[in-house]
Design an enzyme around this catalytic site. Structure first.
Site, PDB file in Angstrom:
ATOM      1  N   LYS A 305       0.870  -1.063   0.162  1.00 59.25           N
ATOM      2  CA  LYS A 305       0.036  -0.021  -0.149  1.00 59.25           C
ATOM      3  C   LYS A 305       0.767   1.146   0.086  1.00 59.25           C
ATOM      4  O   LYS A 305       2.127   1.238   0.393  1.00 59.25           O
ATOM      5  CB  LYS A 305      -1.001   0.070   1.236  1.00 59.25           C
ATOM      6  CG  LYS A 305      -2.016  -1.077   1.212  1.00 59.25           C
ATOM      7  CD  LYS A 305      -3.244  -0.516   0.159  1.00 59.25           C
ATOM      8  CE  LYS A 305      -4.334  -1.741   0.135  1.00 59.25           C
ATOM      9  NZ  LYS A 305      -5.149  -2.055   1.195  1.00 59.25           N
ATOM     10  N   ARG A 340      -4.171 -10.378   3.552  1.00 58.59           N
ATOM     11  CA  ARG A 340      -4.369 -10.422   2.097  1.00 58.59           C
ATOM     12  C   ARG A 340      -2.914  -9.887   1.507  1.00 58.59           C
ATOM     13  O   ARG A 340      -2.762  -8.773   1.805  1.00 58.59           O
ATOM     14  CB  ARG A 340      -5.678  -9.477   1.500  1.00 58.59           C
ATOM     15  CG  ARG A 340      -5.833  -9.360   0.239  1.00 58.59           C
ATOM     16  CD  ARG A 340      -7.081  -8.662  -0.146  1.00 58.59           C
ATOM     17  NE  ARG A 340      -7.474  -8.661  -1.410  1.00 58.59           N
ATOM     18  CZ  ARG A 340      -7.020  -7.807  -2.432  1.00 58.59           C
ATOM     19  NH1 ARG A 340      -6.226  -6.600  -1.680  1.00 58.59           N
ATOM     20  NH2 ARG A 340      -7.131  -7.512  -3.536  1.00 58.59           N
TER      21      ARG A 340
END
Length: 371
Positions: A305, A340
């Site tokens: 991210k 994830r």
């Protein structure tokens, strides 16, 4: 006047004997909590905060206002709730240790690997196979980029991208989640062999999605995102991001249950990176143990991210492995059940080492007093 209560584990241990048995096993996993902050929030502001341990928590809960007393008891019970496994066709995903969900993006514009597997089913099949061989418990297939500024995807295009991937992953015997907010895509994917609905809009985007999930009886992942329309990152306005996300997820959980989805099928995701600043993402990561008080398994999606780049001299997406592993380990230490990730092999290896240390801690009595 609105009062809300939160029970946040703040003292974590690797084994119960470290605290001479005075610890709660968080969510039936491999993390133990011995100290807690009980926080009363009134009209959006923290009004009171009590620190307690396992032996004194009952006394603290007993002095709470009547309007939050029942909720506090529920949260205390939820912290130690053992979650049943996720049943995914012929595969069972146990939730008593962290499990790795491998990402398979079949999009032209994903922030990480957009286009690599879209028009190349052989490459997608090979990637899915490699993730399963590396130890992924679930393959998460997505056909729409949800990065900030990404254009909306037409449902027909999303189906064309997702369904072939579901079919070849199903042929491998994989447990499959489909990352979609469109009811038509979800329905078709479940018929093609998918097992889990992973909805980044928490079943808000398409009103038919909740009906389809309830009818299918499939596990559902509800993720926090502030945006109500196509832009999931819009409308972010938090008084306190941790408590606001907690309350939002509780409301979405209750809404799903009221629409026929079994509570035992619901997984919650705090939505790292969705409509949140760097400081807000870090606050959520530091507060992850709190979310067990919601009584559901927790999924953490922090892999590659933007915040990792922001904390590492703007490292490019492909150079964020170290940061991704740091986030994953933070999740493990907080008792998160599902991770994830893009980098399955490395994350599974980190998980296995982490689990080895936890297993060893259970038989290490060096912390016990002699005699």
């Amino acid at each position: 006047m609105t009062d809300r209560i939160y029970i946040r584990p703040i003292g974590l241990a690797s084994a119960p004997q470290v605290e001479e048995g005075r610890a709660v096993r968080l969510a039936g996993g491999m993390v133990y909590a011995s100290r807690f902050a009980v926080i009363l929030r009134r009209d959006g502001e923290v009004a009171e905060r009590w620190l307690c341990d396992v032996e004194s928590v009952a006394e603290v809960l007993g002095r709470l206002p009547d309007c939050v007393a029942a909720e506090a008891e529920d949260q205390w019970s939820n912290l130690g709730l053992v979650h049943p496994p996720l049943e995914c066709g012929q595969r069972t995903v146990r939730l008593d240790q962290p499990q790795v969900m491998g990402i398979l993006n079949v999009t032209p514009d994903s922030f990480s690997d957009g286009g690599a597997f879209l028009d190349n089913p052989e490459a997608g099949r090979a990637h899915a196979s490699a993730m399963l061989e590396a130890g992924a418990a679930i393959i998460d297939i997505g056909g729409e980029s949800t990065r900030p500024g990404a254009p909306a995807t037409w449902e027909g295009d999303e189906k064309d991208r997702v369904l072939p991937a579901v079919e070849y992953c199903s042929a491998m015997g994989a447990a499959i989640s489909v990352d979609t907010r469109r009811a038509g895509v979800l329905e078709a994917a479940l018929e093609a062999g998918a097992h889990i609905a992973n909805d980044v809009s928490a079943l808000r985007h398409d009103p038919r999605s909740v009906e389809i999930a309830a009818r299918a009886g499939c596990p559902v992942i509800l993720m926090h995102a502030p945006g109500k329309g196509d832009d999931l990152h819009a409308d972010a306005d938090y008084d306190n991001v941790v408590f606001d996300v907690f309350d939002w997820l509780a409301a979405r959980r209750d809404e799903a249950v009221s629409n026929g989805i079994s509570r035992s099928k619901i997984v919650l995701d705090p939505g790292i990176g969705f409509g949140k600043s760097l400081a807000e993402n870090l606050a959520l990561l530091n507060a992850l143990p709190l979310f067990h008080a919601l009584g559901q398994p927790i999924l953490l999606g922090g892999s590659r991210k933007r915040m990792i780049g922001a904390l590492s001299n703007e490292a490019e997406v492909g150079d964020r492995l170290g940061g991704s592993l740091a986030v994953a380990i933070a999740g493990m230490n907080a008792g998160v059940q599902l991770l994830r990730v893009h980098d399955v092999f490395e994350t599974v290896q980190a998980r296995n080492v982490w689990r080895g240390m936890r297993d060893a801690a259970l038989t290490d009595f060096s912390e016990l007093p002699e005699g």
